[in-house]
Design a protein around this motif. Structure first.
Motif, short mmCIF file in Angstrom:
data_model
loop_
_atom_site.label_atom_id
_atom_site.label_comp_id
_atom_site.label_asym_id
_atom_site.label_seq_id
_atom_site.Cartn_x
_atom_site.Cartn_y
_atom_site.Cartn_z
N VAL A 219 0.83 -1.20 0.00
CA VAL A 219 0.00 0.00 0.00
C VAL A 219 0.87 1.25 0.00
CG1 VAL A 219 -1.67 1.34 1.34
CG2 VAL A 219 -1.98 -1.13 1.06
N ARG A 220 1.92 1.25 0.82
CA ARG A 220 2.82 2.41 0.87
C ARG A 220 3.49 2.67 -0.48
NH1 ARG A 220 4.53 0.35 5.91
NH2 ARG A 220 6.39 -0.52 4.90
N GLY A 221 3.74 1.60 -1.22
CA GLY A 221 4.41 1.74 -2.49
C GLY A 221 3.51 2.22 -3.62
N LEU A 222 2.20 2.34 -3.35
CA LEU A 222 1.27 2.79 -4.38
C LEU A 222 1.13 4.30 -4.31
CD1 LEU A 222 -0.82 1.91 -6.54
CD2 LEU A 222 -2.54 1.93 -4.73
N ASP A 223 1.37 4.95 -5.41
CA ASP A 223 1.25 6.41 -5.47
C ASP A 223 -0.22 6.76 -5.72
OD1 ASP A 223 1.76 9.11 -5.62
OD2 ASP A 223 2.43 9.03 -7.72
N ALA A 224 -1.00 6.76 -4.64
CA ALA A 224 -2.45 6.98 -4.76
C ALA A 224 -2.87 8.18 -3.92
CB ALA A 224 -3.21 5.74 -4.31
N PRO A 225 -3.85 8.95 -4.38
CA PRO A 225 -4.33 10.10 -3.61
C PRO A 225 -5.18 9.67 -2.42
CG PRO A 225 -5.67 9.82 -5.57
CD PRO A 225 -4.57 8.81 -5.67
N THR A 226 -5.39 10.61 -1.51
CA THR A 226 -6.27 10.40 -0.36
C THR A 226 -7.67 10.87 -0.72
OG1 THR A 226 -4.44 10.73 1.18
CG2 THR A 226 -6.67 11.01 2.06
N ARG A 227 -8.68 10.09 -0.29
CA ARG A 227 -10.07 10.47 -0.52
C ARG A 227 -10.64 11.06 0.77
NH1 ARG A 227 -9.25 5.54 -2.89
NH2 ARG A 227 -9.61 5.39 -5.14
N ILE A 228 -11.22 12.24 0.66
CA ILE A 228 -11.82 12.92 1.81
C ILE A 228 -13.30 13.15 1.52
CG2 ILE A 228 -11.82 15.01 3.23
CD1 ILE A 228 -8.86 15.30 2.63
N SER A 229 -14.15 12.80 2.48
CA SER A 229 -15.60 12.97 2.31
C SER A 229 -16.17 13.78 3.46
CB SER A 229 -16.30 11.60 2.27
OG SER A 229 -15.81 10.82 1.20
N VAL A 230 -17.14 14.63 3.14
CA VAL A 230 -17.92 15.37 4.15
C VAL A 230 -19.38 15.35 3.71
CG1 VAL A 230 -16.01 16.90 4.85
CG2 VAL A 230 -17.49 17.56 2.95
N ASP A 231 -20.25 15.71 4.63
CA ASP A 231 -21.67 15.77 4.28
C ASP A 231 -21.92 16.78 3.18
OD1 ASP A 231 -22.23 13.87 6.15
OD2 ASP A 231 -23.00 15.27 7.66
N SER A 232 -22.72 16.40 2.23
CA SER A 232 -23.08 17.32 1.15
C SER A 232 -24.06 18.36 1.69
CB SER A 232 -23.72 16.55 -0.01
OG SER A 232 -24.00 17.39 -1.09
N GLY A 233 -24.00 19.55 1.13
CA GLY A 233 -24.91 20.62 1.56
C GLY A 233 -24.17 21.71 2.30
N ASN A 234 -23.19 21.36 3.13
CA ASN A 234 -22.40 22.37 3.83
C ASN A 234 -21.42 23.06 2.89
OD1 ASN A 234 -23.56 21.77 6.34
ND2 ASN A 234 -22.17 20.03 6.62
N LEU A 235 -21.09 22.37 1.81
CA LEU A 235 -20.10 22.89 0.88
C LEU A 235 -20.44 22.35 -0.50
CD1 LEU A 235 -17.36 24.50 1.04
CD2 LEU A 235 -16.23 22.26 1.01
N SER A 236 -20.51 23.20 -1.48
CA SER A 236 -20.82 22.75 -2.83
C SER A 236 -19.54 22.29 -3.52
CB SER A 236 -21.45 23.88 -3.64
OG SER A 236 -20.49 24.89 -3.93
N ALA A 237 -19.73 21.50 -4.57
CA ALA A 237 -18.58 21.02 -5.32
C ALA A 237 -17.77 22.19 -5.87
CB ALA A 237 -19.04 20.11 -6.45
N ALA A 238 -18.46 23.23 -6.28
CA ALA A 238 -17.77 24.40 -6.83
C ALA A 238 -16.96 25.12 -5.78
CB ALA A 238 -18.79 25.35 -7.45
N ASP A 239 -17.40 25.04 -4.50
CA ASP A 239 -16.70 25.74 -3.42
C ASP A 239 -15.44 25.01 -2.96
OD1 ASP A 239 -18.51 27.79 -3.36
OD2 ASP A 239 -19.78 26.84 -1.84
N VAL A 240 -15.37 23.70 -3.25
CA VAL A 240 -14.27 22.90 -2.70
C VAL A 240 -12.92 23.45 -3.13
CG1 VAL A 240 -13.17 20.64 -2.73
CG2 VAL A 240 -15.64 20.80 -2.47
N THR A 241 -12.74 23.66 -4.42
CA THR A 241 -11.44 24.14 -4.91
C THR A 241 -11.12 25.54 -4.41
OG1 THR A 241 -12.53 24.83 -6.95
CG2 THR A 241 -11.45 22.68 -6.94
N ARG A 242 -12.16 26.33 -4.09
CA ARG A 242 -11.93 27.66 -3.56
C ARG A 242 -11.46 27.59 -2.11
NH1 ARG A 242 -14.92 30.67 -0.41
NH2 ARG A 242 -16.77 29.35 -0.70
N VAL A 243 -12.07 26.71 -1.34
CA VAL A 243 -11.74 26.60 0.08
C VAL A 243 -10.41 25.88 0.30
CG1 VAL A 243 -12.47 25.59 2.28
CG2 VAL A 243 -14.14 26.71 0.79
N ALA A 244 -10.19 24.82 -0.51
CA ALA A 244 -9.03 23.97 -0.27
C ALA A 244 -8.19 23.82 -1.53
CB ALA A 244 -9.50 22.60 0.23
N ASP A 245 -6.95 24.28 -1.48
CA ASP A 245 -6.03 24.07 -2.59
C ASP A 245 -5.58 22.61 -2.63
OD1 ASP A 245 -6.11 26.74 -3.30
OD2 ASP A 245 -4.46 27.26 -1.94
N GLY A 246 -5.23 22.12 -3.79
CA GLY A 246 -4.68 20.78 -3.92
C GLY A 246 -5.71 19.70 -4.14
#
Length: 301
Positions: A219-246
């Motif tokens: 698993v450590r040797g796999l170059d894979a991104p981290t998946r982060i989930s939160v409840d929908s409604g508090n933040l729109s998909a369009a807002d994600v990139t504005r709030v969080a870089d990367g």
């Protein structure tokens, strides 16, 4: 550390199909070793060659210091084999099955009764095998493989077709078997099972071993991104990139907002400052991700 199994460049073909194509690996004594792969990867054929049930075309196998082929009577009392489909004797109870299997190895009834207790079937001792549930039948098949107290145990997809509760109960049993010092070799389709139980795993496809290591190292040797989930409604998909870089990808199913990132600490800090952590889940790479990366995502019947 002593070696229980040594497989060297084993090959087996059926016509134009190379079922096993140059497989080499070692299993240490006392190790819980897993062989993973999609349907048709060559797992069962490899295991049958190692067990001495099938002859390889070329290559060598050493099992507990002996050659398993031609069929080696010296090895039979030292190994236990649980196949994908165990055929029990008809019209016998669970206790009678174990007594019969034990008698083939010169094992008395007392040991057979102890095995019933070990696998949690004492209350089902008088039940005929056709009346046992799937999980109970699997436990009985493992008891039959262990009744003569082997040093090395082979388990070929022991939890296939079991419900989640039966699978987890069987995991406890398999851990207990390994903790007694026995070497266990397991084939399975379930990545969570291999990740939980195995000291090391070999991932096979098209008759070849692609990688061998501990689940954590793979698993450590796999170059894979981290998946982060939160409840929908508090933040729109369009807002994600504005709030969080990367943030790389964003998905919103109406209930859960999920995005991937290679900089989870920065993203989590930004989400905390925006006070949108309700329902937070963080998922890194798993053995399943490694498996899919190596073998592909194409479905195989």
């Amino acid at each position: 550390m002593s070696v229980s199994i040594r497989v060297t460049d084993v090959r087996k073909s059926y016509g134009d199909v190379r079922a096993v194509d140059g497989v080499s690996f070692e299993v240490n004594s006392g190790e819980f070793f897993g062989i993973l792969g999609p349907n048709g990867a060559g797992k069962t054929t490899t295991l049958e060659i190692v067990e001495g049930l099938r002859q390889s075309d070329t290559g060598g196998v050493e099992l507990l210091g002996e050659s398993p082929w031609p069929r080696n009577p010296k090895l039979l009392p030292r190994i236990g084999v649980q196949l994908q489909g165990t055929a029990f004797f008809e019209r016998l109870t669970a206790r009678e099955q174990l007594h019969t299997f034990g008698s083939l190895y010169g094992v008395g009834p007392k040991r057979a009764d102890e095995m019933l207790e070990l696998v949690g079937l004492t209350e089902k001792a008088g039940t005929r095998v056709e009346k046992l549930s799937g999980g109970q039948a699997q436990r009985l098949s493992i008891a039959c493989a262990l009744v003569h107290d082997p040093e090395l145990v082979f388990l070929d997809e022991p939890t296939a077709a079991l419900d989640p509760q039966a699978r987890r109960n069987l995991w406890d049993l398999l851990r207990a078997i390994n903790e007694t010092g026995r070497t266990v070799v397991l084939t399975t389709h379930y990545m969570d099972e291999a990740e939980l139980l195995c000291d090391r795993v070999a991932i096979m496809d098209h008759g070849k071993i692609l990688k061998i290591d501990t689940p954590a190292a793979l698993v450590r040797g796999l170059d894979a991104p981290t998946r982060i989930s939160v409840d929908s409604g508090n933040l729109s998909a369009a807002d994600v990139t504005r709030v969080a870089d990367g943030v790389a990808e964003v998905a919103d199913d109406g209930a859960i907002l999920t995005f991937t990132t290679r900089d989870p600490s920065t993203v989590l800090t930004a989400l905390a400052e925006a006070r949108v952590l309700n329902g937070l889940q963080v998922r890194g790479a798993t053995l399943e991700d490694v498996f899919l990366e190596l073998t592909g995502r194409e479905y195989r019947a």
